[in-house]
Write an enzyme that holds these catalytic residues in place. Structure first.
Site, PDB file in Angstrom:
ATOM      1  N   GLU A  51       0.845  -1.198   0.000  1.00 51.37           N
ATOM      2  CA  GLU A  51       0.000   0.000   0.000  1.00 51.37           C
ATOM      3  C   GLU A  51       0.876   1.241   0.000  1.00 51.37           C
ATOM      4  OE1 GLU A  51      -3.170   2.054   3.093  1.00 51.37           O
ATOM      5  OE2 GLU A  51      -3.208  -0.142   2.858  1.00 51.37           O
ATOM      6  N   ASP A  53       0.307   5.428   0.494  1.00 50.75           N
ATOM      7  CA  ASP A  53      -0.759   6.311   0.987  1.00 50.75           C
ATOM      8  C   ASP A  53      -0.460   7.788   0.866  1.00 50.75           C
ATOM      9  OD1 ASP A  53      -2.088   4.042   1.806  1.00 50.75           O
ATOM     10  OD2 ASP A  53      -1.510   4.218   3.911  1.00 50.75           O
ATOM     11  N   GLU A  55      -2.837  10.602   2.813  1.00 56.73           N
ATOM     12  CA  GLU A  55      -4.009  10.856   3.641  1.00 56.73           C
ATOM     13  C   GLU A  55      -3.943  12.300   4.117  1.00 56.73           C
ATOM     14  OE1 GLU A  55      -5.409   6.796   5.704  1.00 56.73           O
ATOM     15  OE2 GLU A  55      -3.505   7.545   6.485  1.00 56.73           O
TER      16      GLU A  55
END
Length: 378
Positions: A51, A53, A55
């Site tokens: 993953e 990311d 955010e």
């Protein structure tokens, strides 16, 4: 994306990808966004997923958003780095790009790199290079942790919370099964070209400026979190012998903990502020790690060598017979000359060692810390 008290929202791509550049324009939730998290990320599936990311952690009115980045490999994350934006992300659209190739992952904001995670798989550090990832985005309620550790909750009187997206674009290798592992890493793809394997000098300068001015959290420097034993060591002032000794100590501790199944410890050394993204090629890294002890081993002593006396009568090479070796003027002159030369060599060696530390130390310690962090999490 829309968030209400009874419902969040999310979207995902139809296809999955292995390597490429994924970008979109986002205008974040305006006003009091405390407790909300807007996400934009790549992810595979399963317990051992990869993953990457972006955010965006909301905040109360007048306080800045936090750009939160993380990367998971084989299901293990814990590599957070956070930044304050140097602009208002709620008044206009800004470009957020994840550039992912076999050499590195780079996070860009408006074409400015803010973070690099390089491929050190050959050194035992996991890297996302074999799992296809889809593209995801969501807006959700995370007021148990997102803003000041959960102290500031969502004010539902400000609902609905709206984040806006546009111009989603992928320039990536579409996953077509396991055969894509080799096909997508092929040098025919644009993202494998030399200019995309590492940052240019100008881009590196941009990244350093952002990291020095706007980075507010770096997992590499969170020594308490990872039970660091050497949290306040100054790497630049550390001798290479001491560095090698510390690494040997850590290695013995890990081996002992594996056998005894006791709690694991981690060695954390303080690197320079430039952080993890010093550019070194794989051959340099392999050479440093595989030959660290031998390459950095310091010679014992810098004094004069012990002289052998081949003259059975104890005379020195001046040929005079009325005195012993240590009474010979020629011996005294040569001994002093040799001592000066050895002292000069010692100073040059120390200077070279510090140059090596300056050039390689931050990246080397980042790599060692990452290996240790994986031991701790396993």
């Amino acid at each position: 994306r829309l968030l209400l008290s009874f419902s969040g929202s999310g979207v995902q791509s139809k296809g999955t990808f292995l390597f490429g550049s994924i970008e979109t324009l986002i205008k974040l939730v305006p006003g009091n966004s405390a407790g909300t998290v807007t996400t934009y990320y790549l992810s595979s599936t399963g317990k051992k997923h990869d993953e990457i990311d972006f955010e965006f952690l909301g905040n109360v009115s007048g306080q800045p958003y936090i750009i939160h980045t993380n990367i998971y490999t084989q299901g293990i994350g814990g590599r957070e780095q956070q930044f304050y934006p140097w602009f208002d992300p709620t008044t206009d659209y800004h470009n957020y790009t994840i550039h992912w190739n076999p050499s590195a992952v780079v996070w860009y904001v408006d074409d400015i790199p803010i973070r690099v995670f390089r491929n050190y798989l050959s050194q035992g550090i996991e890297y996302p290079n074999a799992q296809a990832m889809g593209v995801y985005s969501s807006l959700w309620n995370a007021d148990d942790w997102a803003t000041r550790g959960g102290l500031d909750k969502i004010n539902w009187n400000s609902a609905p919370f709206i984040a806006r997206y546009r111009n989603f674009r992928t320039r990536a290798c579409l996953w077509n099964g396991p055969v894509s592992i080799n096909q997508c890493a092929n040098y025919n793809w644009w993202y494998t070209w030399p200019q995309y394997r590492q940052l240019s000098y100008a881009k590196r300068g941009q990244m350093d400026w952002i990291r020095n001015k706007y980075m507010i959290y770096d997992y590499c420097k969170d020594y308490k979190r990872f039970n660091g034993q050497e949290a306040n060591k100054d790497l630049i002032g550390m001798t290479l012998d001491k560095l090698v000794g510390n690494l040997r100590t850590y290695e013995m501790e890990v081996d002992g903990n594996k056998e005894q199944k006791t709690s694991k410890k981690i060695l954390a050394l303080k690197a320079s502020d430039s952080d993890e993204e010093i550019e070194l090629d794989k051959e340099q890294i392999a050479f440093i790690t595989k030959n660290l002890s031998k390459f950095f081993k310091k010679k014992k002593g810098t004094g004069s060598k012990k002289r052998s006396n081949n003259n059975p009568n104890g005379y020195y090479k001046c040929g005079m017979t009325d005195h012993q070796i240590r009474e010979c003027p020629l011996w005294e002159i040569e001994w002093r000359k040799e001592r000066v030369e050895n002292e000069q060599k010692a100073r040059r060696k120390e200077k070279e060692e510090h140059s090596m530390i300056d050039a390689w130390g931050s990246d080397l310690i980042m790599m060692m810390m990452e290996l240790m962090r994986q031991h701790l999490w396993h």
